[in-house]
Structures are given as C-alpha cells and as structure tokens.
Scaffold this motif. Sequence first.
Motif, PDB file in Angstrom:
ATOM      1  N   ALA A   7      28.149  -2.037  16.992  1.00  0.00           N
ATOM      2  CA  ALA A   7      28.572  -3.265  16.193  1.00  0.00           C
ATOM      3  C   ALA A   7      30.084  -3.371  16.654  1.00  0.00           C
ATOM      4  CB  ALA A   7      28.470  -3.151  14.785  1.00  0.00           C
ATOM      5  N   PHE A   8      30.644  -4.516  16.284  1.00  0.00           N
ATOM      6  CA  PHE A   8      31.956  -4.880  16.737  1.00  0.00           C
ATOM      7  C   PHE A   8      32.958  -4.025  15.654  1.00  0.00           C
ATOM      8  CE2 PHE A   8      35.704  -8.005  15.878  1.00  0.00           C
ATOM      9  CZ  PHE A   8      36.448  -7.591  17.055  1.00  0.00           C
TER      10      PHE A   8
ATOM     11  N   GLN B 125      29.928  -8.887  16.558  1.00  0.00           N
ATOM     12  CA  GLN B 125      30.872  -9.743  17.153  1.00  0.00           C
ATOM     13  C   GLN B 125      30.363 -11.059  16.812  1.00  0.00           C
ATOM     14  OE1 GLN B 125      32.821  -9.031  20.267  1.00  0.00           O
ATOM     15  NE2 GLN B 125      33.948 -11.027  19.477  1.00  0.00           N
ATOM     16  N   GLY B 126      31.239 -11.973  16.136  1.00  0.00           N
ATOM     17  CA  GLY B 126      31.002 -13.416  15.934  1.00  0.00           C
ATOM     18  C   GLY B 126      30.260 -13.505  14.257  1.00  0.00           C
TER      19      GLY B 126
ATOM     20  N   ASP C 255      45.383 -15.703  17.673  1.00  0.00           N
ATOM     21  CA  ASP C 255      44.164 -15.451  17.833  1.00  0.00           C
ATOM     22  C   ASP C 255      43.236 -14.167  17.698  1.00  0.00           C
ATOM     23  OD1 ASP C 255      43.073 -18.060  18.983  1.00  0.00           O
ATOM     24  OD2 ASP C 255      44.207 -18.151  20.645  1.00  0.00           O
ATOM     25  N   PRO C 256      43.158 -13.817  16.526  1.00  0.00           N
ATOM     26  CA  PRO C 256      42.833 -12.444  16.301  1.00  0.00           C
ATOM     27  C   PRO C 256      41.308 -12.503  16.467  1.00  0.00           C
ATOM     28  CG  PRO C 256      43.234 -13.534  14.108  1.00  0.00           C
ATOM     29  CD  PRO C 256      43.686 -14.497  15.393  1.00  0.00           C
ATOM     30  N   ARG C 257      40.859 -11.618  16.943  1.00  0.00           N
ATOM     31  CA  ARG C 257      39.234 -11.568  16.839  1.00  0.00           C
ATOM     32  C   ARG C 257      38.524 -11.191  15.649  1.00  0.00           C
ATOM     33  NH1 ARG C 257      38.121  -7.552  21.445  1.00  0.00           N
ATOM     34  NH2 ARG C 257      36.041  -8.356  21.489  1.00  0.00           N
TER      35      ARG C 257
ATOM     36  N   GLU D  52      35.400 -19.123  16.543  1.00  0.00           N
ATOM     37  CA  GLU D  52      34.542 -17.860  16.917  1.00  0.00           C
ATOM     38  C   GLU D  52      34.969 -16.706  16.580  1.00  0.00           C
ATOM     39  OE1 GLU D  52      32.890 -19.136  20.512  1.00  0.00           O
ATOM     40  OE2 GLU D  52      31.075 -20.217  19.517  1.00  0.00           O
ATOM     41  N   PHE D  53      35.753 -16.475  15.565  1.00  0.00           N
ATOM     42  CA  PHE D  53      36.243 -15.159  15.288  1.00  0.00           C
ATOM     43  C   PHE D  53      35.259 -14.210  14.295  1.00  0.00           C
ATOM     44  CE2 PHE D  53      38.714 -18.287  13.114  1.00  0.00           C
ATOM     45  CZ  PHE D  53      38.330 -18.160  11.839  1.00  0.00           C
TER      46      PHE D  53
END
Lengths: 260, 263
Positions: free
Chosen positions: B3-4, B35-36, B162-164, B195-196
Amino acid sequence: MDNDKASSIDWVRLSPWICTFGLFAIWELSVWLFGIPYYILPAPSQIGFAMYEFADGLWTNSVQTLWTTLLGFAMAIVFGLLLGLFIGWDKRIYAGLYPLMIGFNSIPKIAVVPILVLWFGAGWLPAVLTAFLISFFPIVVNVATGLATIEPEMEDVLRALGAKKLDVMVKVGIPRSLPYFFGALKVAITLAFIGSVLSETIAANSGIGHMMLTAQANFEVPLVFACLIALAVEGIGMYAIMAGLEQRMTGWAHRSGFNR
Amino acid sequence: MSAFVDIKDVTLRYKGRSGSQDTLAVEHLNLEVNQGDFVAVVGPSGCGKSTLMKLATGLHFPSVGSVRLDGAEVDGPVSIAGMAFQNPVMLPWRTTRDNVLLPMEVVEPHRRKIRTSRATYQQMADELLASVGLGDAGDQYPWQLSGGMQQRASLCRALIHDPRLLLLDEPFAALDAFTREELWCVIRDLYYEKEFTTILVTHDLREAVFLADTVYVMSARPGQIIVSREIPFPKPRPIEITYEVEFGELTHELRSHIAQARG
C-alpha cells in the motif's frame, strides 16, 4: 483619528500636554500656597531658573549620560538578542539557563557597581556596564519567550517538509519574537538610564548622576531637581523613539486601534 | 503490491516525565491506505489519532514496527505530505498569499527556485486560493479573514507543493456547522481535482462518512484500529446525502463502535 467635525478639539492629542502642564501648575501653586522652602521642594519656576543658570553644565552632563546610556543600551541589544536567540533555540538550553538569568536579575545592580569600579576604576565605563547589565534582561527574556512559544503545529508543518531548525527560526521564530523584542526595548531603555545614573552617582566625575550628587552636596536643591527633569526628558525622548520603532517594525502585531 | 501508506504493527511509547510511567500512544497499530484513497480515522479523544499523523509524516518514529510510505521506510520528514490542523496557524506578518507559499520556501526543489521566479509562484498561490473561493484574499492578512477563510487558506498551504499525501487533523472542528459543510465540499472538490491520498483524523462521524472511502475506528489509548468500514455511497457525493436515511444509519453504526471503544 478624530471622526468629529474638523473644528472640534482632538482631546486625545491634547491630553498629555494638559496633564503635564497641569501637574507643574499645581506644583507651583502648592509651593507658594504652603510656603515650602526651596531647599525642601523648589517650585518649577525655581527649577527653570536653575536650568537656565546651569545650562552649560546641564547640557554637557546630559549629553554625557545620554551617550553612556546609549552605549550600554546598544551592548544590551546585541548581547540580549544573541543570548535570547541562544536560549530560545532549544528547550534544554532554555531550562538550563533560565534559573541563572532570574538569579542574576534579582541581584540589586547597586551592589554590582562597586565591583565594576574595582575592576575598571571610576568613570564612564562602569556606568556603561551598569546600564548594560540592568537593561539586557528584559530583551533576553522577551526574545527567548517569543522563540519558545512557536505554535507546535507550525513547527510540525515545516519540519514535516524537511525544514531544519534554522529554517523554522528564520521563517517563524525570529519574526514572531520581534514584537516581544521591540516591546522589551521600551522597558530596557528606561532601565538603562537608571543603570547609568546609578553608577554615576556612586563613582564618576561627569554625567547627570555626578552633577546631581555635587549639587546635593552644595545644597543646590533646585539644580538637583533640574537634573531630574533633564533625565525625565531624555527618558521620554528615547522611549518615544523606541515606541516609534516598534510601531514601524511590527505594525502587524497591533491589530486593535488602541495603539494607532 | 504494498500500500501507499503502510503502517505495520506499530507501537509508539512516549517517554513520560521523570518518575511517571511511559505513555503508550498506539499499540499494534495496522493501517494500509492505497494510492488515491480517502480514509478517515475516528475514535474517542486521546486515542492516538494525532500520533498516527506524526508517524505518517516522519515526525515521530515507531518504537516497534514499521511505517512505509510509497514503498520506502519512513526515516525522516517526508516532503510528499501536506498537513492541516484544527488551528490554521497562519503567520500574522505575512499576507495570505505568502502564508500559502511558506512550504515552497522550505521544500526542495522549490526552495531554490522561488527566489528567482517569485511571480510564477505567486500566481500559483493565487490560482490555488481562487479554487477554494479565496480569489481576492491573497493580499489580505490572515487575521483579516474569518475562521472558515483561514482554514481554506490553511488547506491551500497544505496543498501548494502538490503533496501526494494529505493529512488532516480535525481541520474543521473549530468552525460552525454551515462553514464546516462548505469546507467538506471544498475538500471533496480538491480531492477530485488533484487526486492526492488523504488521511482525515476527526471526531465528526458525519464528516468521516461524507468524505471517506473507508472509515477506521480507533480504540481508546493505546490506540488500535478496531473497526474498518467501507462507505458504499457512490462518489462524488452531494451534501444532501448527509440527510438521507442510509447515511444516518451508517453514522449510527459507527457511533456504537465508538461507544464500545470508549467503554
């Protein structure tokens, strides 16, 4: 500013002048009314005359005291700022040095003057050092407090982005402590005057403090009061400069209309 | 595929003050966020929800277990994360725009570029501010803004680089109900646009159910995930959904888990 009609009187601006002249008027009146002898409490008119009579000496000694004070004050700013930054940098330094600072500040500076005289001899140097010693404390404490009270969330936001301690200090800590710093300057400058005059009255051969002591020995009571007035004027002048500086540098911290 | 955000069997012990016992903030905590995904973590107060955030951003390290972000072990601050808190903590001497740009002055590689191309960055900040309805507020100081506006600006600050991964620690708890619902929609729209991955820590069950794909319930200290509940409502969700029966039932179900967690 005043929102009334243009012709109306601005009482807020007038008020300090009315109070000051009022005080002197009451003083003058009381002295004449109760027949107080000049060697107990001279009337403002007598003090004014003494000022006129000793204008030269008053001027030279005032200038002497002023620059002694300012030199000590400048030292206090530099040293206070550095020490404040150092203490506020880290919780452990803060915890370690704070009790020492409090202890040092509790020592009556009048007890330190003889030691300074012992080390440096009588003259202007002990006066400068006394002014410095007495006035650096508020600067240190205020700068350190400003740094130590950074919101933890703010620190988290920056630290999570990889900010170093220096980044946090430069971006947040130092600007944040500026209002504390300039606020402290107002307190410190008046303390600096106390320090230099204190030292001058103990061991010096010039300055307002020295002049006051000489006048007292010669029973020139109006001149003693003239010296006090000269000091008060210098004090108000320097305070006004510091307050103006504070307003200019940290206007953002004064959001209410009260200080405008 | 891992997982992210992958928090595996993490235990975190805070050193107590001298004499007192150590505090166990979380114990055997497991959490996986793909992610997302948009996940919400709810639980009784003091259950270590904020600790979870600090673990994910590398501000705290686990005493036992591992925290991995995007496949790599978290061993220091992670610059791919943005954070917003209940307290918007804006710097009063900076304009709102400059507050939003603050992370850019810290995080690489923007840190080097912002000095030479300030105008570009200012435009970026203005565009982001406009997207949350603060188009005119850039030049204003934060203390001239209302609480809700400050919180919007604080979201912008969290998102400017623009953080993920976006971490929200009860960001709307101090706002009135109407402003809060407005901001839910702001977050929802930003999330669909950018879409973070988002982890929202909150006390507000309606907030959690409205925004998240999955809601996790944490137990009282030491915190553990005791329930994981998928939210089936199709997304993007309109705010009206919060007044529907199914929504109410789901919120109610989560509420009973919290009651258990407190007991």
